[in-house]
Enzyme design. Structure first.
Site, PDB file in Angstrom:
ATOM      1  CB  CYS A   1      55.915 -10.565  28.207  1.00  0.00           C
ATOM      2  SG  CYS A   1      56.700 -11.249  26.724  1.00  0.00           S
TER       3      CYS A   1
ATOM      4  CG  HIS B   1      60.493  -8.555  29.077  1.00  0.00           C
ATOM      5  ND1 HIS B   1      59.800  -9.385  29.924  1.00  0.00           N
ATOM      6  CD2 HIS B   1      60.267  -9.007  27.814  1.00  0.00           C
ATOM      7  CE1 HIS B   1      59.185 -10.317  29.221  1.00  0.00           C
ATOM      8  NE2 HIS B   1      59.450 -10.115  27.943  1.00  0.00           N
TER       9      HIS B   1
ATOM     10  CD  GLU C   1      60.139  -8.191  33.351  1.00  0.00           C
ATOM     11  OE1 GLU C   1      60.006  -9.240  32.693  1.00  0.00           O
ATOM     12  OE2 GLU C   1      59.686  -7.085  32.967  1.00  0.00           O
TER      13      GLU C   1
END
EC number: 2.3.1.46
Length: 303
Positions: A142, A233, A235
């Site tokens: 990011c 993202h 994660e």
């Protein structure tokens, strides 16, 4: 042979409840192998949540990994106590003489600030240069990816007309990439960002691996094989986007609900996680490639 983290780190209890095998210091010391050394530079305000998200993915490997939690040296966290940081984190100044097989640089909630005006930008420049000499392979996430693309490759960041926010299908452009083994052709990936990278500024030293023509670039690789840049993202957990949406509404922002997250668009429903398998694939591929290519002797990294 799982991830090794501090015995009393709060994330440990969450991981054990989820069935992730976490090794204690005594058991790890008995194994006559060289564990992989990984570092996580956590730039997010909620340190505990972010470290849990990444340790969940790193801990699913059959390899033994020592994970060091790292923070910016001079930056004062507003959301995590100094006691917590002193207990579980090292500053970059404390680890900069070490070498790592893998290193992750997370995002940071500073999308509207020019890079050079970020309070810790000077230290970020030092850290990014350090990854070229002391880390075998780095994953920038990011804001971390945007910063590294700006610094290493002179890629131009620009603000989009509206926030890209939700869960969206992306296209795998390089299915033969070792980082993308086993991924479906159009994985679903969580997105939460105001900025994109100008495609015209991407040079020949980079290769785009995952893309969304409408939302922008997702994953790029440095062709020398030393880093990947993931702008979104994988994660994230089930509620990451939902909690961000609720914070925005509470702050009086007119943020629309995250697209494609809630079943039937019902914001009162429990969000479904439809990207978890691809998150694990990406990190297992990354760890496996590091294991296959990193020097056996840590001090040879960077040479």
């Amino acid at each position: 042979m799982p991830i090794r983290i501090p015995d009393d780190l709060p994330a440990r209890k969450t991981l054990e409840q989820e069935g992730v095998y976490v090794m204690d210091s005594t058991r790890a010391a008995r194994q006559d192998i060289r564990p992989l050394e990984f570092g996580l530079l956590n730039l997010m305000p909620n340190k505990e949540r972010t470290e849990t998200q990444f340790t969940r993915l790193i801990g699913a490997t059959p390899l033994q990994i020592n994970l060091s939690l790292v923070r910016i040296t001079e930056h004062q966290s507003k959301h995590t106590s100094e006691e917590y940081l002193n207990s579980f984190y090292q500053t970059w100044e404390e680890v900069k003489e070490r070498k790592f097989d893998g290193f992750i640089v997370t995002g940071a909630p500073i999308a509207n600030i020019p890079f050079e005006e970020v309070r810790y930008w000077k230290e970020m420049l030092e850290i990014m240069a350090w990854t070229r000499t002391n880390v075998h392979h780095t994953m920038f996430i990011c804001w971390g990816a945007q910063a590294a693309l700006h610094h290493f490759h002179q890629a131009r960041r620009y603000r989009m007309d509206k926030k890209a926010f939700g869960v969206f299908r992306h296209q795998i452009l390089k299915p033969g990439s070792p980082w993308l083994r086993g991924m479906s052709d159009s994985p679903i990936i969580p997105v939460s960002r105001y900025n994109d990278i100008d495609r015209a500024s991407i040079g020949d030293d980079l290769e785009v691996l995952i893309d969304n023509p409408e939302l922008g670039l997702c994953m790029l690789e440095r062709k020398d094989g030393r880093a990947v840049y993931f702008l979104n993202h994988l994660e994230y957990d089930n509620r990451s986007l939902a909690d961000e949406y609720e914070r925005d509404i509470a702050a009086g922002l007119d943020t629309p609900p995250p697209a494609n997250l809630y079943p039937n668009g019902d914001t009162s429903a429990v969000p479904e996680n439809r990207w978890r398998s691809h998150a694990h694939l990406l990190f297992q591929n990354w760890i496996n490639e590091i294991y296959q290519t990193t020097p056996y002797k840590l001090d040879e990294i960077g040479q």
